[in-house]
Every structure is written in C-alpha cells, then in structure tokens.
Scaffold this motif. Sequence first.
Motif, mmCIF file in Angstrom:
data_model
loop_
_atom_site.group_PDB
_atom_site.id
_atom_site.type_symbol
_atom_site.label_atom_id
_atom_site.label_comp_id
_atom_site.label_asym_id
_atom_site.label_seq_id
_atom_site.Cartn_x
_atom_site.Cartn_y
_atom_site.Cartn_z
ATOM 1 N N LEU A 1 0.808 -1.215 0.000
ATOM 2 C CA LEU A 1 0.000 0.000 0.000
ATOM 3 C C LEU A 1 0.842 1.267 0.000
ATOM 4 N N HIS A 2 2.128 1.142 0.346
ATOM 5 C CA HIS A 2 3.014 2.309 0.289
ATOM 6 C C HIS A 2 3.288 2.739 -1.145
ATOM 7 N N SER A 3 3.259 1.759 -2.060
ATOM 8 C CA SER A 3 3.670 2.059 -3.426
ATOM 9 C C SER A 3 2.609 1.727 -4.465
ATOM 10 N N SER A 4 1.395 1.413 -4.024
ATOM 11 C CA SER A 4 0.338 1.074 -4.968
ATOM 12 C C SER A 4 -1.021 1.489 -4.410
ATOM 13 N N ASP A 5 -1.901 1.901 -5.318
ATOM 14 C CA ASP A 5 -3.270 2.223 -4.916
ATOM 15 C C ASP A 5 -4.251 1.163 -5.408
ATOM 16 N N GLN B 1 12.243 -5.129 -17.268
ATOM 17 C CA GLN B 1 11.930 -3.825 -17.835
ATOM 18 C C GLN B 1 11.896 -2.747 -16.745
ATOM 19 N N VAL B 2 12.433 -1.585 -17.067
ATOM 20 C CA VAL B 2 12.426 -0.439 -16.162
ATOM 21 C C VAL B 2 12.340 0.821 -17.012
ATOM 22 N N ARG B 3 11.731 1.866 -16.473
ATOM 23 C CA ARG B 3 11.681 3.127 -17.216
ATOM 24 C C ARG B 3 12.982 3.895 -16.975
ATOM 25 N N ASP B 4 13.635 4.295 -18.083
ATOM 26 C CA ASP B 4 14.893 5.026 -17.952
ATOM 27 C C ASP B 4 14.617 6.499 -17.629
ATOM 28 N N THR B 5 15.652 7.323 -17.628
ATOM 29 C CA THR B 5 15.486 8.731 -17.243
ATOM 30 C C THR B 5 14.705 9.538 -18.271
ATOM 31 N N ASP B 6 14.464 8.944 -19.449
ATOM 32 C CA ASP B 6 13.604 9.585 -20.447
ATOM 33 C C ASP B 6 12.178 9.052 -20.380
ATOM 34 N N GLY B 7 11.940 8.148 -19.450
ATOM 35 C CA GLY B 7 10.604 7.595 -19.295
ATOM 36 C C GLY B 7 10.297 6.439 -20.211
ATOM 37 N N LYS B 8 11.291 5.947 -20.946
ATOM 38 C CA LYS B 8 11.069 4.849 -21.878
ATOM 39 C C LYS B 8 11.335 3.507 -21.184
ATOM 40 N N LEU B 9 10.526 2.510 -21.538
ATOM 41 C CA LEU B 9 10.746 1.168 -21.014
ATOM 42 C C LEU B 9 11.948 0.551 -21.719
ATOM 43 N N VAL B 10 12.949 0.153 -20.921
ATOM 44 C CA VAL B 10 14.159 -0.463 -21.470
ATOM 45 C C VAL B 10 14.534 -1.654 -20.595
ATOM 46 N N ALA B 11 15.377 -2.517 -21.137
ATOM 47 C CA ALA B 11 15.913 -3.629 -20.347
ATOM 48 C C ALA B 11 16.922 -3.079 -19.357
ATOM 49 N N VAL B 12 16.828 -3.513 -18.111
ATOM 50 C CA VAL B 12 17.746 -2.993 -17.097
ATOM 51 C C VAL B 12 19.195 -3.314 -17.472
ATOM 52 N N ALA C 1 19.774 3.161 -9.089
ATOM 53 C CA ALA C 1 18.756 3.227 -8.048
ATOM 54 C C ALA C 1 17.368 3.202 -8.675
ATOM 55 N N ILE C 2 16.488 2.387 -8.106
ATOM 56 C CA ILE C 2 15.105 2.277 -8.574
ATOM 57 C C ILE C 2 14.193 2.399 -7.360
ATOM 58 N N ALA C 3 13.355 3.433 -7.358
ATOM 59 C CA ALA C 3 12.479 3.707 -6.212
ATOM 60 C C ALA C 3 11.066 3.213 -6.487
ATOM 61 N N ALA C 4 10.492 2.504 -5.536
ATOM 62 C CA ALA C 4 9.103 2.034 -5.627
ATOM 63 C C ALA C 4 8.211 3.042 -4.917
ATOM 64 N N ASN D 1 3.656 2.696 -8.791
ATOM 65 C CA ASN D 1 2.514 1.792 -8.583
ATOM 66 C C ASN D 1 2.798 0.357 -9.039
ATOM 67 N N GLN D 2 4.020 -0.099 -8.773
ATOM 68 C CA GLN D 2 4.414 -1.485 -9.083
ATOM 69 C C GLN D 2 4.167 -1.821 -10.559
ATOM 70 N N GLU D 3 4.400 -0.856 -11.440
ATOM 71 C CA GLU D 3 4.092 -1.018 -12.863
ATOM 72 C C GLU D 3 4.750 -2.251 -13.469
ATOM 73 N N ASN D 4 6.017 -2.487 -13.137
ATOM 74 C CA ASN D 4 6.762 -3.594 -13.748
ATOM 75 C C ASN D 4 7.117 -4.699 -12.753
ATOM 76 N N ASN D 5 6.517 -4.647 -11.554
ATOM 77 C CA ASN D 5 6.758 -5.667 -10.513
ATOM 78 C C ASN D 5 8.250 -5.856 -10.228
ATOM 79 N N ILE D 6 8.981 -4.762 -10.223
ATOM 80 C CA ILE D 6 10.437 -4.857 -10.060
ATOM 81 C C ILE D 6 10.818 -5.375 -8.678
ATOM 82 N N TRP D 7 10.121 -4.913 -7.650
ATOM 83 C CA TRP D 7 10.470 -5.401 -6.303
ATOM 84 C C TRP D 7 10.174 -6.889 -6.183
ATOM 85 N N GLU D 8 9.051 -7.339 -6.732
ATOM 86 C CA GLU D 8 8.727 -8.765 -6.699
ATOM 87 C C GLU D 8 9.825 -9.575 -7.383
#
Length: 553
Positions: free
Chosen positions: A46-50, A269-280, A324-327, A352-359
Amino acid sequence: MKQAIIILLALVWTAGQAQVKCHIEGHLKDKTQGMTVIVCPVGVDLHSSDNFVKAKADADGHFALDVESDKMCLYTAFLEEQYQHGSWRYGNFLVENKATVKLLFDDNKWKVTSGGREQMLKVKMDAEAEKLYLGRMKEISKQAEKVILPLVEELQKQGKNPEEDSLLMARNKVYDDEYKKLYDAYRVWESEYYKAHPMLYALYDLANDMRNYARDVEGLDYGKLMRRCLDTYHTTYENFRPKDPVHNLIRMHEAAWNLKPGKPYIDYQVRDTDGKLVAVSSLMKDKVVLVDLWASWCGPCRQHSKDMIPLYEKYKDKGFTVLAIAAERSAEDMQKAVEKDGYPWPSLLELNQENNIWEKNAGGNCMFLVDRDGTILSTSNDAKELEPLICKALGLPEMQTYDYKAEAELNHIEPQDPSKPFTDFSVVYQGKTTRLSDYVGRGQYVLVDFWASWCEPCLKETPNLIAAYEKYKGKGLQVLGVAVSDKPTHTESAIKELGITYPQIINSQRIAIEAYKFNGIPYILLFDPEGNIIVRNLRGEELKAKLAEIFEE
C-alpha cells in the motif's frame, strides 16, 4: 548536491472491461480490532500502490464490496486500523468471476466460509486441517495464554523480567514445542494434500509462499520452506492449468530466490530517465553496478543508500555506478527523499508497481553488486563489506576496512560478580572496551536505553531521554544509550542528527539482548545508585513521573 534526474512518463490506461467481477461480503464478529476492511491482491504494498478497495463495516460489523480484476487471482483482506499500527491479521481468498466470497473475522482471525468453485475446494481442505491440526493448535495457544499470561503480568508488576524466570520459560517452552511440532506436521500434510488433490488455489498459495520465502532472512530456514514449495510445484503443478498466468509469477519468484552471489543477475523492464521502457541490462553495460532498490517510505533503505554516497564519489570515475530504482506511489515522494538525502546518482521510478520490479528482486529493500559480466558479487547492503569487492572488480588494490562485526565477536557477558546486583557485559568498538559497569552501580541513578537507529519508536522516545538528562544530570541522574543490532555508522549518524549528548555504548549488537533478554526496543531500564533495577521498560509519561518522584520529592 547534484540534482536527481526524475522523469515520469504518464501512464496510459487502456479502457476495457474487467474479465473477473467478484462480490465480497463479511461479518466482523470481533469489532474490537477495527471497522474498516481493506481488500487487495496478495503482494500489493500500500506504500507504493493504490490497487486496493476498502469498506467501512456497519454497527453490527457487516460489510460488502466488489472487486474487478483482469484475471482470477489471490486476494487478501485485513483491517486498516491494524495495518496502521504495523501488525495485522489477514485472510486470503481467490477472486473468481461472478462468485460471492464470504468472510468472518472473529477472535482476531479471518476465516473464508464460502466462495467460488475453486475456493470451495480450499474451504473443504481447511475443514480437514481444522480437525487434524489447526483445532489442536488453537487449543494449545489458548491454554498457554491462560496459564502463562497471568504469571507474566504478575512478574511485570513486581518489576521483574519474565524471560529471566527459568521456571516460567521452561513451562512456556513446553507449549511452544508442542505447537511447533503440530505446525511442522501441518505444513507437511498441506504439501501432500496439494499433491493428492490438485486445485487452482494451490498454485496461487504456492506463488504467495514463494514470494515470502524468496529472500533469505537471518535466523529463519526459508530455504527449507522454499524447496518444499518448489518440490510441490515441479512434481505436481508445473503442467497443471499451464495457461494460467500464475505460472509466470511462480517462475519469477523462483528466479528471485536464485539471486545469490555467483549467480547471474536477472533482466527486466524499467523506465529510464527519459521515461522509456528499457531492459535494465542496457543500463549496466561495461560497469560494476550497485543495484539499489529503495523507497522514500522505507527508512532502512534510505539509510543504506546514504551509506553508499562516499563509495559512489570515490569510484564513479573508475567504472563503478549506482543504479537506483524507487518504488513509489508518486514521483513527488521520491523527489523529496532524493533532495533530503542528497543522492548524487540518477534515480529511476517504479510507479505503482508497474513492472513488478520489487517482486522480481525478492521483495525490494535490497542491493545487488553486479560485475561487468552480469554476475552477482554480493547482496550485502553494508558499505564496509562492499568496498573491497568493488575494488577487486575494478582491478584496484583492495582497501583495508574496519570490521565492526569482527570486533562484536569479542563482546561478552561478564562472569557474575556477587558485589554487583546487575548483569554486566563488555562491548568492543574501534579497539576500546566499554562495560555497563563503567556507568551502572557507581553511586548514580542510571537510565539505560537499549535502542537502534532503524527503530522509529526508539527515535520518538529519544527527546524524552534528552530532556530527562538535561533536567536531572546535576541531581544525580546519568543516561546511557546502548545501541543494539545496529551498524555503528548508522548509530553515530543518528546520535548526531538527534543531538544526543549523553554517553553511548556502540556496537553491542546482540550481547545486551542476551544479557537482559528483551524482545523489543526501545527497552529502558532505571538502575538505582547501587545497580539494582528499579523499573523496566519506562517510556513517555511514566518515565517523566518516575524521575519526578525520585528527584523532586
């Protein structure tokens, strides 16, 4: 301080009808714990998702709500009031299309009494488990509470620590051992039942257990439990309902469990500093990388991240970087934390856990030091442990670093001295040995505060201790802090930030806990001038009143 690079790409929500619509209703028979029910998919933070819904129960404790999802999945219900206090009971259930799930909360426990077709297979299983194991386990808990709790309360009234009463602890161990034996037998039975009676709920239950066990926790044999889950999955369920998306979740948790030194780091997948989805992996080429999974709301994460700033500045021009990747639930929360903590590296955003990176990384709040070839070198979040590994990976001379853990091995409880009415212990830090007896039993009243920099209740209590020290230090009061289970650098930072001026014993780790047998902190003891314990676990107004009674009478 370099400005953090934060780019939030607007999320585009596609309009479409939910494939699964489920009605949930229930009764809070026990209304003492709260009246607001939260329902969300298992694993949602609930800290990082609605991604949750909630409902307020009526005066009789009845509640109802509806859930829409794009697929069948495992949901959980709990009370918002318990969640806000940091300890909550929950009940899991399957959300199935056009089903009605009925829940009961009684005696501080959740029970699923009815549900869809797949859920009812689990209800039948639970009824058998109740007869064989769970019923007896409840009886043991109630019997232990009836016998042990009054004795504990009586000892506390006498100002004694119940855990120092060997007879009481022996009686309590009998209950604990009997309960644990039944629980272990139940978990084995559960695995065998799942194998003999394949059901969709088992797949989701396995995925949930694997999510919890994917990360090693000191003192807990999660490896054994994880291997049991994997055995059940690979022998019975790997080809059961193969098109169900839960299989992807299970494979993800199995991969996360293998994130250990010597193993390859995973790609996602993670969003880079331009907001694009890229492979980490595309952001880690030709670098020794520290992957830092953190969040603005996670105090320990931020402390570990701050510890890495000197390493980053020292080796950033030699082939080392921090990814660094912040949830978060909002970009603003991350921005404020970055500015306050002064991170000099860019911070990417997992909204909002868009790419389930923490999981995918065994739950987040962790770090992975990854070599240029993608091999995990360490999962430590200790800068002192990481620096030699970074140097070696970069081909630099290894640094000789201070090893506080090695010094902590020298900590010990002193032999009992008949002239001392208290248990003494010694702590070694930076070559110097400090004993509790350096302060206690020397003609002054002494408040001893067992605390840690990561403990929010400890930090909230500190102003009371500072005020007491300033008010009564000229009247015969000494205040002593003893940092437990804490990194010395974190302890020293907290001392500075909080403005603590009274003495501290740093790097006690677990020796103080072993000496005084307490479970939680802050744990504050008041010793008289001879070294006798007057009061245990003083806090807040009780602390102020007791000191006023002694020094202002």
